[in-house]
Design a protein around this motif. Structure first.
Motif, mmCIF file in Angstrom:
data_model
loop_
_atom_site.group_PDB
_atom_site.id
_atom_site.type_symbol
_atom_site.label_atom_id
_atom_site.label_comp_id
_atom_site.label_asym_id
_atom_site.label_seq_id
_atom_site.Cartn_x
_atom_site.Cartn_y
_atom_site.Cartn_z
ATOM 1 N N PRO A 138 7.726 5.750 4.540
ATOM 2 C CA PRO A 138 9.229 6.140 4.272
ATOM 3 C C PRO A 138 9.402 5.983 2.560
ATOM 4 C CG PRO A 138 9.037 3.712 4.636
ATOM 5 C CD PRO A 138 8.006 4.226 5.079
ATOM 6 N N LEU A 139 8.460 5.454 1.880
ATOM 7 C CA LEU A 139 8.349 5.941 0.365
ATOM 8 C C LEU A 139 7.303 6.598 0.030
ATOM 9 C CD1 LEU A 139 9.767 4.965 -2.297
ATOM 10 C CD2 LEU A 139 8.136 3.248 -2.557
ATOM 11 N N ALA A 140 5.865 6.279 0.442
ATOM 12 C CA ALA A 140 4.985 7.374 -0.125
ATOM 13 C C ALA A 140 4.970 8.684 0.283
ATOM 14 C CB ALA A 140 3.651 6.486 0.487
ATOM 15 N N ILE A 141 5.238 9.148 1.443
ATOM 16 C CA ILE A 141 5.345 10.329 1.923
ATOM 17 C C ILE A 141 6.422 11.160 1.451
ATOM 18 C CG2 ILE A 141 5.227 11.979 4.080
ATOM 19 C CD1 ILE A 141 3.259 10.082 5.413
ATOM 20 N N CYS A 142 7.578 10.423 1.581
ATOM 21 C CA CYS A 142 8.900 10.897 0.899
ATOM 22 C C CYS A 142 8.538 11.323 -0.501
ATOM 23 C CB CYS A 142 10.045 10.042 1.165
ATOM 24 S SG CYS A 142 11.529 10.227 0.449
ATOM 25 N N VAL A 143 8.202 10.525 -1.098
ATOM 26 C CA VAL A 143 7.930 10.493 -2.468
ATOM 27 C C VAL A 143 7.009 11.813 -2.957
ATOM 28 C CG1 VAL A 143 6.827 9.554 -4.713
ATOM 29 C CG2 VAL A 143 8.641 8.237 -3.427
ATOM 30 N N GLY A 144 5.811 11.678 -1.999
ATOM 31 C CA GLY A 144 4.785 12.792 -2.178
ATOM 32 C C GLY A 144 5.263 14.245 -1.865
ATOM 33 N N ALA B 70 0.870 -1.048 0.225
ATOM 34 C CA ALA B 70 0.108 -0.062 -0.101
ATOM 35 C C ALA B 70 1.083 1.163 0.083
ATOM 36 C CB ALA B 70 -0.908 0.018 1.313
ATOM 37 N N ASP B 71 2.145 1.172 0.596
ATOM 38 C CA ASP B 71 2.674 2.270 0.844
ATOM 39 C C ASP B 71 3.375 2.571 -0.777
ATOM 40 O OD1 ASP B 71 5.047 3.945 1.366
ATOM 41 O OD2 ASP B 71 5.002 3.197 3.271
ATOM 42 N N THR B 72 3.836 1.418 -1.397
ATOM 43 C CA THR B 72 4.264 1.556 -2.845
ATOM 44 C C THR B 72 3.371 2.228 -3.706
ATOM 45 O OG1 THR B 72 5.968 -0.183 -2.346
ATOM 46 C CG2 THR B 72 5.652 0.609 -4.663
ATOM 47 N N ALA B 73 2.142 1.316 -3.592
ATOM 48 C CA ALA B 73 1.112 1.967 -4.387
ATOM 49 C C ALA B 73 0.787 3.599 -4.257
ATOM 50 C CB ALA B 73 -0.109 1.277 -4.126
ATOM 51 N N GLU B 74 0.827 3.980 -2.931
ATOM 52 C CA GLU B 74 0.694 5.486 -2.629
ATOM 53 C C GLU B 74 1.638 6.340 -3.139
ATOM 54 O OE1 GLU B 74 -0.959 8.301 0.912
ATOM 55 O OE2 GLU B 74 0.201 6.445 1.403
ATOM 56 N N CYS C 281 -10.384 4.343 10.118
ATOM 57 C CA CYS C 281 -9.942 5.809 10.192
ATOM 58 C C CYS C 281 -8.495 5.910 9.618
ATOM 59 C CB CYS C 281 -9.898 6.478 11.327
ATOM 60 S SG CYS C 281 -8.976 6.147 13.008
ATOM 61 N N THR C 282 -7.741 4.921 9.069
ATOM 62 C CA THR C 282 -6.874 4.845 8.389
ATOM 63 C C THR C 282 -7.181 4.408 6.959
ATOM 64 O OG1 THR C 282 -6.412 2.455 8.886
ATOM 65 C CG2 THR C 282 -5.249 4.239 10.153
ATOM 66 N N GLY C 283 -5.949 4.603 5.927
ATOM 67 C CA GLY C 283 -5.955 4.197 4.880
ATOM 68 C C GLY C 283 -6.479 5.147 3.578
ATOM 69 N N ALA C 284 -6.055 6.528 3.951
ATOM 70 C CA ALA C 284 -6.432 7.620 3.037
ATOM 71 C C ALA C 284 -5.949 7.071 1.383
ATOM 72 C CB ALA C 284 -6.208 9.007 3.364
ATOM 73 N N LEU C 285 -6.593 7.356 0.650
ATOM 74 C CA LEU C 285 -6.166 7.275 -0.800
ATOM 75 C C LEU C 285 -6.178 8.584 -1.451
ATOM 76 C CD1 LEU C 285 -8.658 4.347 -2.133
ATOM 77 C CD2 LEU C 285 -6.369 4.126 -1.497
ATOM 78 N N VAL C 286 -5.044 8.422 -2.281
ATOM 79 C CA VAL C 286 -4.648 10.013 -3.040
ATOM 80 C C VAL C 286 -5.975 10.347 -3.988
ATOM 81 C CG1 VAL C 286 -3.287 10.831 -4.817
ATOM 82 C CG2 VAL C 286 -2.192 9.441 -3.010
ATOM 83 N N GLY C 287 -6.019 11.477 -3.937
ATOM 84 C CA GLY C 287 -7.231 11.739 -5.016
ATOM 85 C C GLY C 287 -8.524 11.576 -4.478
ATOM 86 N N VAL C 288 -8.666 10.597 -3.434
ATOM 87 C CA VAL C 288 -10.164 10.254 -2.755
ATOM 88 C C VAL C 288 -10.313 10.817 -1.590
ATOM 89 C CG1 VAL C 288 -11.460 8.230 -2.387
ATOM 90 C CG2 VAL C 288 -9.925 7.947 -4.164
ATOM 91 N N ASP D 172 0.889 6.601 -6.704
ATOM 92 C CA ASP D 172 -0.149 7.416 -6.597
ATOM 93 C C ASP D 172 -0.020 9.012 -6.826
ATOM 94 O OD1 ASP D 172 -2.317 5.516 -7.402
ATOM 95 O OD2 ASP D 172 -3.000 5.493 -5.142
ATOM 96 N N PHE D 173 0.877 9.272 -5.964
ATOM 97 C CA PHE D 173 1.402 10.735 -5.603
ATOM 98 C C PHE D 173 1.959 11.174 -6.951
ATOM 99 C CE2 PHE D 173 1.671 10.194 -0.797
ATOM 100 C CZ PHE D 173 0.280 10.957 -0.683
ATOM 101 N N MET D 174 2.788 10.482 -7.603
ATOM 102 C CA MET D 174 3.472 10.814 -8.703
ATOM 103 C C MET D 174 2.465 11.162 -9.802
ATOM 104 S SD MET D 174 7.318 9.337 -8.765
ATOM 105 C CE MET D 174 6.959 7.623 -8.421
ATOM 106 N N GLU D 175 1.716 10.116 -10.152
ATOM 107 C CA GLU D 175 0.578 10.491 -11.156
ATOM 108 C C GLU D 175 -0.340 11.539 -10.923
ATOM 109 O OE1 GLU D 175 0.320 8.354 -13.657
ATOM 110 O OE2 GLU D 175 1.208 6.460 -13.615
#
Length: 522
Positions: free
Chosen positions: A191-197, A136-140, A480-487, A143-146
């Motif tokens: 460490p990947l998703a938020i760093c990348v975003g 899920a971290d990698t997917a996010e 209350c966890t699991g926010a999706l980019v754009g959603v 998502d952030f880059m897209e």
């Protein structure tokens, strides 16, 4: 040069690890990454790769004898060199068309997608995430880059004709231009998703950055930096300087040429950054912008009309996903009296079924991140034993790492420390309310305001909760966890930060400044 027609944004799908081919692919990725452990990694400053004698030694929190990598550690002198490279590169990068900047993100997203399991494997080993959490971290991150690539294209297309009030004889426009050099300080828990975003939002907007990754997960951040180099991002756009927060974090925050600081982490560090950034350094000609996502003491409120099985499952998932090491983690459950005892029993039973073990073997619960967190969480558990009734966990767990039993305390007063203070670990406090209105009031009784959830089948109560529960991300009848980019644009109120709404349509505006121009025409 790319065209601006890139298609609509779609979230990256999560991997189904119940399928044998996906399971084997993940196992192969972990095996491949394990062959690369223990390497030395350099700083990236402009076009230079700099190896230092001083190192940050990254270890596997689930198997502390395993070294993930030895990361070169920047000094203030090297941080200054990185700042100068970022300043120099900004003068050319800011002139690169927005569509070209977006193309770098789209290329990086596609390459990360092809190597998805490898990036996830690094997080399994360095951050202690199980397969689903890492995936899920990698997917996010993808998502952030897209998403931000498309947002930059959208903003650049609307730059020419903003919906301004028209007057005769003038051509008036509003355009968004980059700020300058930003310091990006991401957390270790994503460490990947938020760093990348955080990083790609800044650079796609035309800024250059000095990236100081979290000291417990620097190798994952390095994999991202190497990816951006591989897809051809110009040297100096991202300058990579792992190091001490006290030594180089404070230095860069206070630097007169720093235009903005993008931070995700604890309340204490966020407030320190805000305080340092507010001071005007000699030679500084702007007010620094701070974009901060900080802590949370998130809660789930349950009334007597709720589906209790669904509520119990959501409470356990929210409290113990990634060992509770999420700013969105549901570390409080506030339940109305008529169903309180029944729900406590359900939550305790589900918690006791959670299996603990090495993340690479994909156990539900893995280690916490490091010795400092381990000791702090165990101290809170001892505090909890004096503030509530222990119904699950409450002790260390076995294994050659920082393992702690998922812990549930019942009958906790709303003012208790474990109900008020962010623990950032696998500890859940449950409190009783006389009715749903008191439950919402107890939920709001916190200095934080990041995520929350309300379980009910009563539409009038749901409407009231949607209005009255004070948080940046509120969910109804789900975890209350699991926010999706754009959603679910993500960011919180009060001491949870600046409500920056990462993954939302206004996020990139935080890294730009609006310039109005007016030209007299005949």
């Amino acid at each position: 040069m790319m065209t601006t027609t890139v298609g609509p944004f779609k979230n990256e799908p999560f991997t189904d690890f119940t399928k044998e081919e996906n399971k084997q692919a993940m196992q192969a990725a972990i095996a491949k990454v394990k062959q690369e452990l223990g390497r030395d990694y350099p700083l990236h400053i402009g076009a230079e790769k700099i190896v230092t004698d001083a190192k940050i030694v990254s270890i596997n929190p689930g198997n502390t004898g395993e070294v993930i990598g030895n990361m070169s550690k920047a000094t203030q002198q090297l941080a200054e060199q990185a700042m100068q490279e970022a300043l120099k590169t900004f003068e050319t990068w800011k002139k690169v068309p927005a569509t070209e900047r977006a193309e770098y993100l789209l290329k990086a997203a596609e390459l990360m997608r092809r190597r998805k399991h490898e990036f996830s494997a690094w997080m399994v080993l360095e951050a202690g995430k199980n397969w689903a959490e890492a995936d899920a971290d990698t997917a996010e991150a993808i998502d952030f880059m897209e998403f931000y690539a498309r947002e930059m294209i959208r903003l650049s297309e609307t730059n020419v004709h903003q919906p301004l009030t028209k007057i005769a004889g003038e051509d008036n426009r509003l355009t968004y231009i980059p700020l300058g050099v930003g310091v990006v300080i991401p957390p270790w828990n994503f460490p990947l998703a938020i760093c990348v975003g955080m990083t790609t939002a800044a650079v796609v907007s035309g800024n250059t950055v000095v990236l100081k990754p979290a000291s417990t997960t620097p190798v994952i951040a390095y994999q991202f930096v190497a990816l951006m180099e591989e897809i051809g991002l110009p040297a100096g756009v991202i300058n990579f300087v792992p190091g001490s927060g006290a030594e180089i974090g404070d230095y860069l925050t206070a630097h007169p040429k720093t235009r903005f600081i993008s931070f995700t982490g604890s309340k204490e560090v966020g407030l320190r950054i805000n305080r340092l950034a507010a001071e005007t350094a000699p030679g500084q000609i702007w007010i620094k912008r701070v974009v901060a996502e900080m802590g949370g003491k998130d809660g789930i409120v349950v009334d007597e009309t709720a589906d209790l099985d669904a509520a119990a499952a959501a409470i356990v998932a929210s409290a113990f996903g990634f060992q509770g090491q999420k700013c969105s983690a549901g570390s409080r459950a506030i339940v109305v009296e008529p169903v309180y005892d029944e729900l406590v029993s359900k939550v305790a039973a589900l918690t006791q079924k959670l299996e603990i073990g090495l993340p690479e073997h994909n156990y539900a619960v893995g280690p916490v991140i490091d010795k400092n967190s381990y000791d702090k969480i165990l101290e809170y558990i001892e505090i909890g034993k004096g503030e509530g009734r222990l119904v699950a966990g409450g002790a260390k767990a076995g294994g050659d790492g920082y393992y702690i039993q998922p812990t549930v305390f019942a009958d906790v007063d709303g003012k208790a420390r474990i109900m008020q203070e962010e623990i950032f670990g696998p500890v859940l406090a449950m409190a009783k309310a006389k009715d749903w209105r008191e439950a919402i009031a107890m939920y709001n009784d916190t200095e934080f305001g990041l995520t929350g959830s309300f379980f009910s089948s009563d539409e009038d109560r749901i409407a009231a909760a949607l209005e009255e529960m004070h948080c940046g991300n509120l969910y109804v009848n789900r975890k209350c966890t699991g926010a999706l980019v754009g959603v679910h644009p993500f960011g919180g109120f009060n001491m949870s930060g600046t409500d920056s709404k990462a993954g939302g349509h206004d996020y990139l505006l935080l890294f730009t400044q609006a310039k109005a121009t007016s030209r007299k025409v005949r």
